[in-house]
Design a protein around this motif. Structure first.
Motif, PDB file in Angstrom:
ATOM      1  N   LEU A  96      -6.342   5.759   4.117  1.00 41.79           N
ATOM      2  CA  LEU A  96      -6.039   4.054   4.035  1.00 41.79           C
ATOM      3  C   LEU A  96      -7.058   3.602   2.730  1.00 41.79           C
ATOM      4  CD1 LEU A  96      -5.215   2.097   6.875  1.00 41.79           C
ATOM      5  CD2 LEU A  96      -3.749   3.518   5.438  1.00 41.79           C
ATOM      6  N   HIS A  97      -8.165   4.159   2.651  1.00 42.24           N
ATOM      7  CA  HIS A  97      -8.995   3.557   1.425  1.00 42.24           C
ATOM      8  C   HIS A  97      -8.690   4.338   0.107  1.00 42.24           C
ATOM      9  CE1 HIS A  97     -12.083   7.234   1.147  1.00 42.24           C
ATOM     10  NE2 HIS A  97     -11.011   7.738   1.029  1.00 42.24           N
ATOM     11  N   ASP A  98      -7.590   5.151  -0.034  1.00 43.12           N
ATOM     12  CA  ASP A  98      -6.884   5.660  -1.331  1.00 43.12           C
ATOM     13  C   ASP A  98      -5.960   4.649  -1.847  1.00 43.12           C
ATOM     14  OD1 ASP A  98      -8.567   8.051  -1.175  1.00 43.12           O
ATOM     15  OD2 ASP A  98      -6.878   9.140  -0.216  1.00 43.12           O
ATOM     16  N   TRP A  99      -5.391   3.512  -0.945  1.00 42.02           N
ATOM     17  CA  TRP A  99      -4.202   2.911  -1.330  1.00 42.02           C
ATOM     18  C   TRP A  99      -4.603   1.377  -1.248  1.00 42.02           C
ATOM     19  CZ3 TRP A  99      -1.028   6.342  -3.343  1.00 42.02           C
ATOM     20  CH2 TRP A  99      -1.109   7.765  -2.760  1.00 42.02           C
ATOM     21  N   ASP A 100      -3.780   0.665  -2.086  1.00 39.24           N
ATOM     22  CA  ASP A 100      -3.817  -1.043  -1.876  1.00 39.24           C
ATOM     23  C   ASP A 100      -3.110  -1.330  -0.636  1.00 39.24           C
ATOM     24  OD1 ASP A 100      -0.952  -1.082  -2.315  1.00 39.24           O
ATOM     25  OD2 ASP A 100      -0.861  -1.083  -4.483  1.00 39.24           O
ATOM     26  N   ASP A 101      -3.344  -2.662  -0.411  1.00 44.33           N
ATOM     27  CA  ASP A 101      -2.903  -3.261   0.826  1.00 44.33           C
ATOM     28  C   ASP A 101      -1.385  -3.034   1.069  1.00 44.33           C
ATOM     29  OD1 ASP A 101      -5.326  -4.088   1.029  1.00 44.33           O
ATOM     30  OD2 ASP A 101      -5.185  -6.039   0.638  1.00 44.33           O
ATOM     31  N   ASP A 102      -0.573  -3.273   0.348  1.00 48.41           N
ATOM     32  CA  ASP A 102       0.951  -3.017   0.530  1.00 48.41           C
ATOM     33  C   ASP A 102       1.068  -1.629   1.043  1.00 48.41           C
ATOM     34  OD1 ASP A 102       1.317  -5.714   0.044  1.00 48.41           O
ATOM     35  OD2 ASP A 102       1.849  -5.199  -2.055  1.00 48.41           O
ATOM     36  N   GLN A 103       0.655  -0.557   0.120  1.00 46.02           N
ATOM     37  CA  GLN A 103       0.880   0.649   0.453  1.00 46.02           C
ATOM     38  C   GLN A 103       0.205   1.114   1.893  1.00 46.02           C
ATOM     39  OE1 GLN A 103      -1.161   2.160  -3.255  1.00 46.02           O
ATOM     40  NE2 GLN A 103       0.885   3.168  -3.929  1.00 46.02           N
ATOM     41  N   CYS A 104      -0.752   0.559   2.279  1.00 47.59           N
ATOM     42  CA  CYS A 104      -1.508   1.002   3.511  1.00 47.59           C
ATOM     43  C   CYS A 104      -0.479   0.224   4.599  1.00 47.59           C
ATOM     44  CB  CYS A 104      -2.969   0.140   3.648  1.00 47.59           C
ATOM     45  SG  CYS A 104      -4.059   0.895   2.675  1.00 47.59           S
ATOM     46  N   VAL A 105      -0.060  -1.045   4.338  1.00 43.65           N
ATOM     47  CA  VAL A 105       0.909  -1.432   5.579  1.00 43.65           C
ATOM     48  C   VAL A 105       1.972  -0.572   5.688  1.00 43.65           C
ATOM     49  CG1 VAL A 105       2.374  -3.677   6.047  1.00 43.65           C
ATOM     50  CG2 VAL A 105       0.004  -3.946   4.993  1.00 43.65           C
ATOM     51  N   THR A 106       2.699  -0.224   4.569  1.00 41.44           N
ATOM     52  CA  THR A 106       3.793   0.871   4.547  1.00 41.44           C
ATOM     53  C   THR A 106       3.426   1.998   5.527  1.00 41.44           C
ATOM     54  OG1 THR A 106       4.796   0.319   2.397  1.00 41.44           O
ATOM     55  CG2 THR A 106       5.430   2.507   3.292  1.00 41.44           C
ATOM     56  N   ILE A 107       2.283   2.556   5.378  1.00 34.73           N
ATOM     57  CA  ILE A 107       1.699   3.707   5.917  1.00 34.73           C
ATOM     58  C   ILE A 107       1.643   3.518   7.615  1.00 34.73           C
ATOM     59  CG2 ILE A 107       0.047   5.415   6.462  1.00 34.73           C
ATOM     60  CD1 ILE A 107      -0.500   5.235   3.240  1.00 34.73           C
ATOM     61  N   LEU A 108       1.059   2.224   7.816  1.00 35.71           N
ATOM     62  CA  LEU A 108       0.661   1.729   9.210  1.00 35.71           C
ATOM     63  C   LEU A 108       2.216   1.455   9.787  1.00 35.71           C
ATOM     64  CD1 LEU A 108      -2.291  -0.433   8.594  1.00 35.71           C
ATOM     65  CD2 LEU A 108      -2.209   1.531   9.751  1.00 35.71           C
ATOM     66  N   ARG A 109       3.199   0.985   9.111  1.00 34.68           N
ATOM     67  CA  ARG A 109       4.412   0.448   9.895  1.00 34.68           C
ATOM     68  C   ARG A 109       5.025   1.560  10.054  1.00 34.68           C
ATOM     69  NH1 ARG A 109       6.048  -4.514   5.708  1.00 34.68           N
ATOM     70  NH2 ARG A 109       5.191  -5.933   6.795  1.00 34.68           N
ATOM     71  N   ASN A 110       4.747   2.895   9.412  1.00 37.34           N
ATOM     72  CA  ASN A 110       5.559   4.088   9.678  1.00 37.34           C
ATOM     73  C   ASN A 110       5.027   4.772  10.878  1.00 37.34           C
ATOM     74  OD1 ASN A 110       7.435   3.849   7.524  1.00 37.34           O
ATOM     75  ND2 ASN A 110       6.272   5.232   5.926  1.00 37.34           N
TER      76      ASN A 110
END
Length: 348
Positions: free
Chosen positions: A253-267
């Motif tokens: 997660l530290h590689d990505w911005d907040d929106d991208q992190c939320v996408t990963i977490l939602r998946n």
């Protein structure tokens, strides 16, 4: 004469400040020297005891006087020691610079000082002026796109990350009470060092190592203790992830911005089986002015990527946006913590 008089009459604390800041500005030569030592493999030739500079220069194929000057600076950091007879020895502090050290940091040093990290750091002023990384301007494309087309740089990165993680995986696996059964999915797990440590502690667990195909080729999991208990899975965590019970997201997660992190977490949330959880394994930035590796890595991320290191409160906000909740933060004895996320309580 007037300028000299003003300098002579300057307060002592002003001179101390100026001296300190000048020393600070020179500090980047320490990692420059460390990189040179790692790249030339000097430490490998000191494993059996001290050697003369002439010997080391001959064995590494470098200039004797230049090597001495770099060794002398490295000795001020405790990595080597210059003996009274002029020979140099490798210290316990510097031992992990050896390629064959049990937990070698050499690949991690080469990654952290590679031009893909070094050059953007030198352009940090751009980040302050406009926001966003300097990497794209320097290399003409985003960080991971550059690696996708440059196999040599990608290899430096993946081997470096594996070396950086090697000394963390066992204490991280020991810090958390993993279940006795179920499926652990290591999302973006690289070579699988953490998954190996987790499966080694829980004989009833199964594992999935999820990453890009070219990364999975270098996995570490074909060992007796994980035989028949794991499988590789190729994919993109921005699209979907395999089904499982526990999700590991170590330094993802530290590689990505907040929106991208939320996408990963939602998946992960979508694929998660009932009773599942997500373990975000990242540094948690502490409050206050004390030094912490996360504060330095955060600048690396600012210069080269779009991500950031986060506080516990910032992780909580990410989880909230992904229909998750922060359950607890588990220290691991390393610079990383386990930030546990579980599905939101429908009655909460």
């Amino acid at each position: 004469m007037e300028g000299r008089h003003e300098q002579d009459s300057a307060p002592a604390d002003g001179r101390a400040s100026a001296s300190f800041l000048i020393d600070e500005a020179l500090m980047f030569y320490y990692p420059a020297a460390l990189r040179a030592m790692a790249a030339t493999g000097v430490a490998d030739h000191l494993a059996d005891g001290p050697r003369t500079v002439e010997d080391l220069a001959r064995l590494t194929g470098v200039d004797t006087q230049s090597l001495y000057r770099a060794l002398r600076v490295s000795a001020t950091r405790g990595i080597f020691e210059e003996l009274d007879d002029g020979r140099f020895r490798l210290t316990p502090t510097g031992d992990a610079l050896r390629t064959d050290a049990p937990l070698s940091a050499r690949s991690a040093v080469l990654m952290l000082t590679d031009q893909s990290m070094w050059r953007p750091a030198g352009e940090m002023e751009r980040c302050l002026q406009r926001g966003g990384p300097a990497f794209d301007d320097i290399f003409g494309m985003p960080f991971f796109d550059h690696f996708a087309q440059d196999q040599a740089t990608a290899a430096i990165f993946h081997h470096g990350m594996a070396a950086m993680s090697a000394q963390e995986n066992a204490p991280i696996a020991a810090a958390y009470e993993f279940p006795d059964s179920g499926v652990v999915v290591d999302v973006g797990g690289g070579q699988g060092g953490l998954l190996l440590a987790v499966l080694g502690r829980r004989g009833g667990l199964r594992g999935v190592l999820f990453d890009a195909e070219h990364v999975l080729r270098h996995h570490l999991l074909d060992v007796t203790e994980t035989g028949g208990r794991w499988e590789p899975a190729v994919g993109d965590f921005f699209t979907e992830v395999p089904k499982g019970d526990v999700y590991l997201l170590k330094r993802i997660l530290h590689d990505w911005d907040d929106d991208q992190c939320v996408t990963i977490l939602r998946n992960c949330r979508t694929a998660m089986r009932p009773g599942g959880r997500i373990l975000v394994i990242d540094a948690v930035v502490p409050p206050g002015n004390a030094p912490h590796q996360a504060k330095l890595v955060d600048l690396l991320l600012m210069a080269s990527l779009v991500g950031r290191e986060r506080t516990a409160q910032e992780f909580s906000r990410l989880f909230e946006a992904a229909d998750l909740q922060l359950s607890r933060v588990v220290p691991t004895g390393t610079v990383l913590s386990i930030v546990e996320a579980t599905p939101k309580d429908p009655d909460g």
